[in-house]
Write a protein that holds these residues in place. Structure first.
Motif, PDB file in Angstrom:
ATOM      1  N   UNK A  80       0.829  -1.201   0.000  1.00 33.01           N
ATOM      2  CA  UNK A  80       0.000   0.000   0.000  1.00 33.01           C
ATOM      3  C   UNK A  80       0.864   1.252   0.000  1.00 33.01           C
ATOM      4  N   UNK A  81       0.910   1.902  -1.118  1.00 33.85           N
ATOM      5  CA  UNK A  81       1.677   3.132  -1.214  1.00 33.85           C
ATOM      6  C   UNK A  81       0.870   4.324  -0.725  1.00 33.85           C
ATOM      7  N   UNK A  82       1.436   5.532  -0.756  1.00 29.00           N
ATOM      8  CA  UNK A  82       0.732   6.740  -0.333  1.00 29.00           C
ATOM      9  C   UNK A  82      -0.580   6.908  -1.102  1.00 29.00           C
ATOM     10  N   UNK A  83      -1.631   7.180  -0.381  1.00 29.47           N
ATOM     11  CA  UNK A  83      -2.930   7.400  -1.013  1.00 29.47           C
ATOM     12  C   UNK A  83      -3.737   6.151  -1.277  1.00 29.47           C
ATOM     13  N   UNK A  84      -3.180   4.974  -0.987  1.00 26.36           N
ATOM     14  CA  UNK A  84      -3.920   3.734  -1.218  1.00 26.36           C
ATOM     15  C   UNK A  84      -5.111   3.645  -0.261  1.00 26.36           C
ATOM     16  N   UNK A  85      -6.257   3.267  -0.803  1.00 28.09           N
ATOM     17  CA  UNK A  85      -7.432   3.006   0.030  1.00 28.09           C
ATOM     18  C   UNK A  85      -7.404   1.532   0.418  1.00 28.09           C
ATOM     19  N   UNK A  86      -7.223   1.277   1.709  1.00 27.97           N
ATOM     20  CA  UNK A  86      -7.177  -0.092   2.218  1.00 27.97           C
ATOM     21  C   UNK A  86      -8.546  -0.431   2.802  1.00 27.97           C
ATOM     22  N   UNK A  87      -9.154  -1.493   2.298  1.00 27.59           N
ATOM     23  CA  UNK A  87     -10.452  -1.964   2.800  1.00 27.59           C
ATOM     24  C   UNK A  87     -10.259  -3.312   3.462  1.00 27.59           C
ATOM     25  N   UNK A  88     -10.762  -3.422   4.691  1.00 28.10           N
ATOM     26  CA  UNK A  88     -10.578  -4.661   5.441  1.00 28.10           C
ATOM     27  C   UNK A  88     -11.880  -5.062   6.112  1.00 28.10           C
ATOM     28  N   UNK A  89     -12.219  -6.352   6.007  1.00 29.09           N
ATOM     29  CA  UNK A  89     -13.382  -6.896   6.690  1.00 29.09           C
ATOM     30  C   UNK A  89     -13.084  -8.345   7.047  1.00 29.09           C
ATOM     31  N   UNK A  90     -13.450  -8.727   8.268  1.00 24.61           N
ATOM     32  CA  UNK A  90     -13.191 -10.090   8.708  1.00 24.61           C
ATOM     33  C   UNK A  90     -13.258 -10.194  10.208  1.00 24.61           C
ATOM     34  N   UNK A  91     -12.617 -11.201  10.785  1.00 23.40           N
ATOM     35  CA  UNK A  91     -12.636 -11.381  12.243  1.00 23.40           C
ATOM     36  C   UNK A  91     -11.996 -10.194  12.961  1.00 23.40           C
ATOM     37  N   UNK A  92     -12.374 -10.017  14.222  1.00 26.20           N
ATOM     38  CA  UNK A  92     -11.886  -8.888  14.993  1.00 26.20           C
ATOM     39  C   UNK A  92     -10.366  -8.877  15.102  1.00 26.20           C
TER      40      UNK A  92
END
Length: 333
Positions: free
Chosen positions: A194-206
């Protein structure tokens, strides 16, 4: 982002509910059942965007949220996928054990607290059933020709839904990581992409969400997460905020009633004495079902949904866990 505070159907006892037909069910993976929901007359359903979810009102009366994982362009069908969780709160077991195909079910929504933002680059990190809100996002950014990468972990390949479709979307962009084959996700290596400005989306276990949040706290990327459980109440059945020591009044403007919220009770508990049909689901402040418009007073927020800007505005609150900073709150109920 469309804020729920602008939604006129906030906690109006299911006023946006509709009866949909379960047209069919499909086993997407071991323990993962998808349901396809359509209008009884074959008409169009309200539009939605990637990240949205709907509420299902189960035959038992339980209300549960499930991410829409179909295609937004299909205006005639909603698709959700449900993981059977034997130690869960009962909703998934009911959906798996009740023969629903050919029957109707009450549905509310869609609502979106996990919207897909514009970005020059996307990194998606999904764990297990957390793939459900991510799948429509991947389809969308792939159709746009955007720069994206998905890392998808699970216990085993057979337990991971939609693997074949994802691989077809982009074999060089999708990394499937079954734990029994490759071990746990190497998040440091994943997030290094993930470089600068990357939108990171995460979903899953806590555990996955907490680990990603920790690593992204000081990084150059923007992180977007969605939880299927509360970050602050794991391992306890006690409602967040229920043990606050103050007593306050809540006026229900449309109902014309005033209730008293004493220590050890939630606003939702008190409200249900006069509005028993007040809607809720998680009762831990993470699903958004009970979000209610605040007309007067200053709410004290204990949820994990609202942004800091939304909290400061004080226009809505989650009445399952929120309390009041003022002697009286006036709610649009």
């Amino acid at each position: 982002m469309t804020m729920l505070s602008e939604n006129p159907t906030l906690n109006r006892a299911g006023s946006d509910a509709r009866e949909l037909l379960v047209r069919g069910t499909t086993w997407e993976a071991d323990g993962v059942l998808s349901l396809r929901l359509v209008e009884l007359n074959g008409g169009e359903l309200p539009a939605w965007e990637p990240g949205a979810h709907i509420d299902l009102v189960l035959p038992s009366g339980l209300v549960r949220q499930y991410s829409l994982c179909g295609r937004p362009a299909d205006h005639g069908c909603y698709t959700v996928a449900v993981l059977r969780e034997p130690t869960g709160r009962g909703g998934s077991r009911e959906l798996h054990e009740t023969v629903l195909a050919g029957k109707t079910i009450s549905v509310r929504g869609p609502r979106n607290r996990f919207p897909l933002v514009e970005s020059v680059q996307y990194l998606f990190v999904a764990g297990g059933i957390g793939i459900t809100p991510i799948l429509p996002m991947v389809r969308e950014v792939n159709a746009r020709g955007a720069d994206w990468h998905l890392v998808y972990g699970g216990r085993s390949r057979s337990s991971m839904a939609f693997v074949e479709e994802l691989a077809e979307l982009g074999k060089d962009r999708v990394e499937i990581v079954p734990q029994d084959e490759r071990g746990v996700l190497d998040l440091d290596a994943v997030l290094a992409q993930a470089g600068p400005g990357t939108a990171v989306y995460c979903c899953g276990p806590e555990g996955l969400l907490a680990a990603v949040e920790q690593r992204c706290a000081s990084g150059p990327m923007s992180l977007h997460t969605e939880r299927f459980g509360s970050a602050g109440t794991a391992g306890t059945d006690e409602p967040v905020g229920a043990n606050e020591t103050t007593t306050f009044e809540v006026e229900l403007r449309r109902s014309g009633c005033v209730v008293v919220v004493s220590p050890g009770r939630t606003i939702l508990d008190a409200v249900r004495e006069v509005v028993p049909e007040a809607v809720s689901s998680c009762e831990e402040g993470f699903c958004g079902t009970c979000e209610t418009r605040v007309l007067e007073g200053v709410p004290e927020h204990h949820d994990t949904i609202l942004t800091e800007k939304e909290r400061q505005a004080g226009k809505t609150m989650m009445i399952c866990v929120g309390r009041s900073k003022t002697p009286r709150l006036v709610l649009d109920m």
